[in-house]
Structure formats: structure tokens, C-alpha cells
Design an enzyme around this catalytic site. Structure first.
Site, PDB file in Angstrom:
ATOM      1  N   THR A  72       0.833  -1.208   0.000  1.00  0.00           N
ATOM      2  CA  THR A  72       0.000   0.000   0.000  1.00  0.00           C
ATOM      3  C   THR A  72       0.863   1.250   0.000  1.00  0.00           C
ATOM      4  OG1 THR A  72      -1.834  -1.126   1.099  1.00  0.00           O
ATOM      5  CG2 THR A  72      -1.779   1.270   1.244  1.00  0.00           C
ATOM      6  N   ASN A 160      -4.921 -10.981  -7.130  1.00  0.00           N
ATOM      7  CA  ASN A 160      -4.918 -11.585  -5.799  1.00  0.00           C
ATOM      8  C   ASN A 160      -6.128 -12.478  -5.555  1.00  0.00           C
ATOM      9  OD1 ASN A 160      -5.988  -8.800  -5.965  1.00  0.00           O
ATOM     10  ND2 ASN A 160      -6.756  -9.214  -3.916  1.00  0.00           N
ATOM     11  N   GLN A 190       1.618 -10.336  -5.943  1.00  0.00           N
ATOM     12  CA  GLN A 190       1.409 -11.782  -6.059  1.00  0.00           C
ATOM     13  C   GLN A 190       2.437 -12.451  -6.966  1.00  0.00           C
ATOM     14  OE1 GLN A 190      -0.645 -13.504  -4.253  1.00  0.00           O
ATOM     15  NE2 GLN A 190      -1.724 -11.780  -3.318  1.00  0.00           N
ATOM     16  N   SER A 210       5.248  -6.783  -1.477  1.00  0.00           N
ATOM     17  CA  SER A 210       4.898  -6.918  -0.057  1.00  0.00           C
ATOM     18  C   SER A 210       5.462  -8.234   0.473  1.00  0.00           C
ATOM     19  CB  SER A 210       3.378  -6.886   0.127  1.00  0.00           C
ATOM     20  OG  SER A 210       3.036  -6.849   1.496  1.00  0.00           O
ATOM     21  N   GLY A 211       6.254  -8.159   1.527  1.00  0.00           N
ATOM     22  CA  GLY A 211       6.938  -9.344   2.032  1.00  0.00           C
ATOM     23  C   GLY A 211       6.021 -10.409   2.599  1.00  0.00           C
ATOM     24  N   THR A 248      13.605   5.622  10.279  1.00  0.00           N
ATOM     25  CA  THR A 248      14.563   4.557  10.577  1.00  0.00           C
ATOM     26  C   THR A 248      14.072   3.231  10.012  1.00  0.00           C
ATOM     27  OG1 THR A 248      15.210   5.694  12.600  1.00  0.00           O
ATOM     28  CG2 THR A 248      15.811   3.366  12.409  1.00  0.00           C
ATOM     29  N   CYS A 337      -8.825  -7.865   2.346  1.00  0.00           N
ATOM     30  CA  CYS A 337      -9.097  -6.479   2.707  1.00  0.00           C
ATOM     31  C   CYS A 337     -10.582  -6.147   2.653  1.00  0.00           C
ATOM     32  CB  CYS A 337      -8.325  -5.544   1.794  1.00  0.00           C
ATOM     33  SG  CYS A 337      -6.539  -5.792   1.848  1.00  0.00           S
TER      34      CYS A 337
END
Length: 681
Positions: A72, A160, A190, A210-211, A248, A337
């Protein structure tokens, strides 16, 4: 019963090596990579090593590759970057086009981001969904018409919900042939670990990742930006990530992602596409055997080998989700979602599939770490789910000669849809039934039940003028042949029909009431006027159960409760304290209000030392009279998530039962609690 997780398109478990890497980063490699001392330099070296590996695996070339919180944020950054550049070009007098094009099946984060930044930046460009064909791929003919006026194009590598793989090469050729200057973002969430990527060799300007979709933890992702593509930071501050993304860095997340990328690079940890295709074929075969009439919503040849999207005639997605969940198989009804919103899949609607398929679709997805043993265990449970559905007469396309479940005995069953309730009255002794207030959406279900049980329909009644002008009644009669309808509506002059304990039809002004003995009264509304009309000729008792045609959440009432409603506080049990509570209340009755097919799919369920009753919520009205005779004996209702048990407990409390409790969070929370129950496969 160990869970089998088949919802990997939503998220995945974390690779053990990734857990170890994150733990090591927190325990030992905790330096700030912006620090110049030894500990900081060690942290920076680890981060640079992960970035270098990611660059090689993604083929990012000279493009930027920055770490962020996930897809996102990456989408937001890409959209902001492109739209800021578009505004600058327009302000300089350049033509930029008027359209922000996005695939009609994109994740909602894309059009929402486009709309947000388009408004805030004052561009006032037109958002337009690029249609897809019936296979879920982008309509290239429409794109050819629109691309000349497109300022930005957003597509995805693989969907997805359906797993459909986009034809990115064809889109790139079209962009080149038409000389299009639109910025191009491709959602690659994906694709990681499932498709070969060589980003620098493509026309793609932005690609978010996205991990947590590939065994890394949540909160870590990446964004690729093509060399030369415009870039505007979403987050400004201390200048981390070479000023690309301040804040950070999430070192534990980066370390975990690095472990996943290393596993992807070694070629041994994850299954090959050929193996994954074999797993999908096995799952598909079991689904076809268990769920006759099943329709797979996308061609396997055009989709990821890890995704199956299907619909089953006559069975809703909620029923299938509840069934699979009871069997310990975790699937979903679409994008995680939007799963809480009870709406048809907008992805399938864009593909123009029939409405019943879009509203009842299930997504089953596994990951490249899945092994054969898991697939085989899933197949066995899927086939068992099919047996439970057939035994419950819920597969109208393949009614098997199986013994019906005990929950289908004499009594009353409530079937709800769109805020209204249809009541099914059954009498096993005469092999007959009565249907009150039928709804068109339930006709296939009702007809399947009648045929499966071999029942005769004695009456089809309405408590008020049918809102569909009798269309459901007509459809039901057409769905049943002459053998199913025996002396339909043969009420005598006094409104009596020989059925069970005796069925009587009474006119109450604009409403008709059906009385089953003096135990049940089926009414259009549970209001005082109807109750008063029934009391005057002494047709009911204070304990007669009132069953309304409007589903207001109350399930049912009694005459006594309708005249003097009870107000009692909510009584909830937390899963962690259930075992101790049951020991303190040895006479408590634990009530499973999941539907019969869910109960059949979940065997070996027991609560330590407690009496367990199986009463589906749809048949609750038939049991309340017995429970109300012991108003102080503790009742503990449970279901899958706590929603249905909360309704059951609230109903009993309104009826005057002083000790009706519900298990908060249902089986989902109980499964992680300290052993209040036992389950066996």
C-alpha cells in the site's frame, strides 16, 4: 485437528529462517544503519546485502529499489510520484492526457490512491477502469483506444483473488506501438516467488512488493522505480534510504525479507512451478469429487498455479467458508481487505461471470512452501466436507442417497436471506413438510431438501401478501413435480390441516398466522397486536414460541416475552477462562449452534466434562421451550467466530433465561486458548 492454511494470497506464515533472521537482527544486529560506528555499519552492511540480493532477483538494473512498509505504501508512493510529475508537466504547458487508467480487477488500494492524490494535487483527471475479458485479462482493444489519452496506467502482474496472470508483454508492446507516454505501475505483490521478473528489461516504471505474501513478516516491502522515472518521496525526514523514504529502517523486517529472498535464490526451499501445478490439480480433483457442479472461475492455463477460485451452485460462500473452517481448512471468499463486506466479488463482476458465481465464490490459495503432505491432508478434508453437504441435502446438483443428519428431524428450521425468514416445518412420521413465507432465493435450497428427504409438501403459506406477488411460490411448485406436492394447502373450513401436532391457519387482519399445535406461532411480525389477536380465543399459551418472517436478529420470541420483554445484561465467557468456568458449573450445557454440515465436518469435538448439545442456529426456535423450563441452568453457546452464538445467547436472555452465555470469539479463539476443549481429526 491441525489447521490447514490455504489462504496464502491474503498472507503467509513466516519462514523459520526469516524468524531466526529477524530475531538475530533484534538481539544482535540492532544497530541503526545511519550510525557511523561499528554496530551501525554492521546493520548497514546487512541491509545493503539484502538490497543487492533483491536487485539481482528482480532484475532492477539501475532502477531504485527501496524498502518500505509494504504494497500500500509502495502504491501510494508510485501514484504520488507519477501525479506530481504530471502536474509539473501540465504547468509547463505540456500535454499529459486526461485519463488515469487502472485495471477493473486491481486491488482497491490502486483506485483509492489514484482518487486521493488526484484530488489533493488538484489535477482533476478522470479515473477510468480498464475492462477485462471473461478470462480476467485486460481488454487490449479498449486499451488501444484509450492509451493515447492516458496519463497513468495501473495494472497488476497477477490478480490476488483469481490468480489470473496479466499479459504484460502485450501491454508493453501496445504502449510502444502507440508511442504512449503514460507512466506505468504494475502491482507485483502476487508475482514474487511465482513469476520470473526482469524489471529493468521492461517498460514498467513502478513495481510495489509486499513481504508477507511470501513468508516474510507483515510491515516490510519494497518499491522498484525504473531508472529515469519521476520520483517524489512519500515520507520526508531524516533522509534514510538515500532520501527516498525517510524513517529509521525496519531492520528486523529487512533481515527477515533477506532470509526469504535467500531461500528463493537457493532454488531448493520453494516448490517449482511444475510441482505447484501438480498440487493444484490434486486439489481441483478433490473439489470436483466433493462438490458436484463446481465451477472454476478462471482457466488454470492463465492463472498462478497456487490459486483456485470457484463457486458451487446452491451453496453460498458463507456456508462454504463455515464448512471449510469447521474442517480446519482456512480459505477465503476473496480479498482479505474486503472480506468483512458481504458483497459480490467486484473482480468476478468485472469478468462478467453470472451473479450467483460472483456472490458465492471461494478463493483457495497456497504458497510455494506448501508440501505434498499438506495437500493430501487438505484433499481428504475437502472430500469430507462434500459428504457433510450431501448429508445435509445442500447439494441440489448431486443428491446422494445418504442418511440425513440428525438435525433434520422433526421440528422447525429458519432460513434467512436479505433480512427475511422462511420457515420450514418437517414431520418425519408422515414424510411431509410445510413451507411458510418462501423466498425466491431459497427455492433451489428448499426444492433440494424436499427431494433429498423424499418429503411431500403439504402447504406453502404466507403470513402477509407475498412481496414478490407469489413468484417464489410458483417457482417452488415448478421445481417440484406432482409426487412432491400432495394435497397442497388442503386446509378445512376451520383452517385446519392434519400435519404433525396439527397446523391451523388464522386470519388476523392483514396478517395470517399459522399455529403448529400450541407450541409455535408463525407470524409476519412479533408485535403486541398479533399476540393480542392470538390470545383472545385462547389459541396459544404464554410459552408458545413466536416465529416471525422478518429477520431482525431476534430469531424468535415467546408470548410471555412479547408481552413483557426481558432486559438482561450480556453474559460472555472468554476462551482462556472457559475450562475453569466449566469446572465451576458442572451442570452447564454447552450448545454448538453451527449448522449441521459444519458439525459433521468437525469430529472429535468435546468440552472437558461438559454436556454438549448440537443445535444449529437455524433450529434454535425448536429448542427454546425446553431450555426455558430450566431458566437458571447455565447454557454456553458457541459457533465459529462468536456471531451466531451471540445471537443465540441474546435470544434466550430476551426470553427470560437468566444464565445464557456465549463463548466470545467462538472456536477461533478457543483453538488458541489453554485446552478448554479437545479436537481430533
Amino acid at each position: 485437528m491441525k489447521d490447514i492454511y490455504l489462504d496464502c494470497n491474503a498472507t503467509t506464515s513466516v519462514l523459520p529462517a526469516a524468524v531466526a533472521a529477524a530475531s538475530a537482527a533484534m538481539a544482535h544486529g540492532y544497530g541503526n544503519p545511519s550510525s557511523t560506528h561499528g554496530t551501525g555499519l554492521q546493520a548497514k552492511a546487512m541491509m545493503d546485502g539484502v538490497r543487492l540480493l533483491a536487485r539481482r532477483l528482480l532484475g532492477s538494473g539501475e532502477g531504485r529499489l527501496m524498502f518500505n512498509s509494504g504494497a500500500t505504501e509502495g502504491i501510494q508512493t508510485a501514484v504520488l510520484s507519477a501525479l506530481c510529475a504530471l502536474r509539473e508537466r501540465r504547468d509547463a504547458g505540456q500535454r499529459i492526457g486526461s485519463l488515469l487508467l487502472y485495471g477493473a480487477t486491481e486491488h482497491k488500494a490502486v483506485p483509492e490512491s489514484l482518487a486521493h492524490w488526484n484530488r489533493l494535487l488538484g489535477l482533476n483527471l478522470t479515473l477510468r477502469a480498464l475492462p477485462v475479458d471473461t478470462d480476467g485479462r485486460h481488454d487490449l482493444a479498449v486499451l488501444a483506444e484509450l492509451i493515447g489519452d492516458a496519463a497513468m496506467l495501473c495494472t497488476m502482474a497477477a490478480n490476488n483473488e483469481t490468480g489470473v496472470i496479466s499479459d504484460l508483454s502485450a501491454i508493453a508492446r501496445l504502449l510502444e506501438e502507440r508511442g504512449a507516454h503514460a507512466y506505468w505501475m504494475v502491482d507485483c505483490v502476487q508475482a514474487l516467488g511465482k513469476l520470473q521478473l526482469n524489471l529493468a528489461a521492461t517498460r514498467i516504471d513502478y513495481a510495489p512488493f509486499s513481504g508477507h505474501k511470501l513468508y516474510a513478516p507483515k510491515g516490510i516491502g519494497m518499491l522498484y522505480v525504473r531508472d529515469g522515472a519521476p520520483f517524489t518521496p512519500l515520507m520526508m525526514g531524516g533522509g534514510q534510504e538515500t532520501g527516498w523514504r525517510s524513517g529509521t529502517e525496519n531492520m528486523a523486517g529487512i533481515a527477515a525479507l533477506g532470509a526469504v529472498l535467500a531461500a528463493l535464490d537457493d532454488g531448493r526451499t520453494f516448490r517449482s512451478p511444475a510441482e505447484l501445478a501438480q498440487w493444484r490439480a490434486r486439489l481441483a480433483a478433490s473439489l470436483e469429487a466433493a462438490l458436484p457442479g463446481i465451477v472454476f472461475n478462471v482457466p488454470f492455463a492463465l492463472s498462478l498455479p497456487t490459486t483456485l477460485n470457484f463457486s458451487v451452485p446452491g451453496v453460498s460462500s458463507k456456508e462454504l467458508l463455515d464448512l471449510f473452517d469447521a474442517a480446519g481448512v482456512r480459505v477465503s471468499s476473496g480479498s482479505a481487505c474486503s472480506a468483512a463486506k458481504a458483497l459480490p466479488s467486484y473482480v468476478l463482476e468485472a469478468m462478467q461471470v453470472p451473479a450467483w458465481r460472483a456472490s458465492s465464490a471461494i478463493r483457495l490459495s497456497f504458497g510455494p512452501l506448501t508440501d505434498e503432505a499438506t495437500i493430501l491432508a487438505a484433499c481428504a478434508r475437502i472430500e469430507r466436507c462434500g459428504e457433510a453437504l450431501r448429508a445435509s441435502c445442500l447439494l441440489p446438483s448431486a443428491l446422494a442417497p445418504l442418511a440425513p443428519l440428525s438435525a433434520m428431524r422433526d421440528g422447525v428450521t429458519a432460513l434467512g436471506v436479505d433480512g427475511r425468514t422462511t420457515w420450514l416445518l418437517t414431520d418425519a412420521a408422515s414424510a411431509s413438510c410445510v413451507i411458510i413465507d418462501p423466498q425466491a432465493a431459497l427455492v433451489p435450497r428448499l426444492a433440494a431438501f424436499v427431494r433429498c428427504q423424499g418429503y411431500a409438501v403439504r402447504a406453502i403459506g404466507h403470513t402477509a401478501p407475498a412481496p414478490d406477488q407469489g413468484a417464489a411460490r410458483l417457482a417452488l411448485r415448478e421445481a417440484l413435480d406432482a409426487l412432491d406436492i400432495e394435497q397442497l394447502d388442503a386446509f378445512d373450513a376451520q383452517g385446519r390441516l392434519a400435519f404433525g401436532a396439527g397446523l391451523r391457519r388464522i386470519d388476523c387482519g392483514d396478517t395470517q398466522v399459522y399455529l403448529l399445535g400450541n407450541s409455535f406461532a408463525f407470524t409476519g411480525a412479533l408485535d403486541a397486536h398479533v399476540v393480542a389477536a392470538l390470545l383472545s380465543p385462547d389459541l396459544v399459551t404464554p410459552d408458545t414460541v413466536l416465529c416471525g418472517s422478518r429477520d431482525d436478529g431476534g430469531i424468535c420470541a415467546t408470548v410471555r416475552a412479547a408481552l413483557a420483554p426481558q432486559v438482561t445484561p450480556a453474559l460472555q465467557l472468554e476462551a482462556g477462562g472457559l475450562a475453569a468456568w466449566l469446572r465451576a458449573h458442572p451442570d452447564a450445557i454447552v450448545v454448538d449452534v453451527r449448522e449441521a454440515y459444519e458439525q459433521a465436518a468437525c469430529t472429535g469435538l468435546g468440552f472437558d466434562g461438559a454436556t454438549v448439545q448440537r443445535v444449529p442456529l437455524s433450529r434454535l426456535a425448536g429448542e427454546v421451550a425446553g431450555w426455558l423450563r430450566e431458566p437458571q441452568r447455565a447454557l454456553v453457546f458457541f459457533c465459529r467466530s462468536g456471531n451466531r452464538s451471540a445471537r443465540a445467547a441474546a435470544c434466550l436472555r430476551r426470553l427470560g433465561h437468566g444464565a445464557a452465555w456465549q463463548l466470545n470469539g467462538g472456536m477461533a479463539m478457543a483453538a488458541s486458548a489453554p485446552r478448554p476443549l479437545s479436537m481430533a481429526a
